[in-house]
Design a protein around this motif. Structure first.
Motif: not given
Length: 82
Positions: A54-82
Motif C-alpha cells: 500500500d506504500s513505498g515505491q510506485k510500481g509493483c513489479t514481479i521479476s520476470g513477469f512485469g508490473e502488477a496493477f490493481g483491479m480498478a479501471n480495467n486493471c490499470t490502478e498503479v500499486l506500490f512495491r512491498p
C-alpha cells in the motif's frame, strides 16, 4: 467407585480434546492492512493474483513477469512495491 469414574471420564476427555484441538490448529492470520492484491496479465487481462504493498515505491513489479496493477479501471490502478 465405578460410578465415580464414569462421572469424571467424559469431562476429562472433553477437556483433553479441546486442548489438543487448540494446539493442532494452525491458523494463519494475513495482515491485509499492509498488503494489496495486484494482478498480472499473463494470458488474459488481470488473470494472476500477486501481493503488492500500500506504500513505498510506485510500481509493483514481479521479476520476470512485469508490473502488477490493481483491479480498478480495467486493471490499470498503479500499486506500490512491498
Amino acid at each position: 467407585m465405578k460410578n465415580f469414574k464414569k462421572k469424571w471420564l467424559l469431562p476429562i476427555m472433553a477437556i483433553a480434546l479441546a486442548v489438543g484441538g487448540a494446539f493442532a490448529t494452525n491458523a494463519t492470520k494475513i495482515d491485509t492492512s499492509l498488503s494489496t492484491v495486484g494482478y498480472l496479465s499473463l494470458n488474459e487481462p488481470c488473470d494472476t493474483q500477486v501481493i503488492c504493498g500500500d506504500s513505498g515505491q510506485k510500481g509493483c513489479t514481479i521479476s520476470g513477469f512485469g508490473e502488477a496493477f490493481g483491479m480498478a479501471n480495467n486493471c490499470t490502478e498503479v500499486l506500490f512495491r512491498p
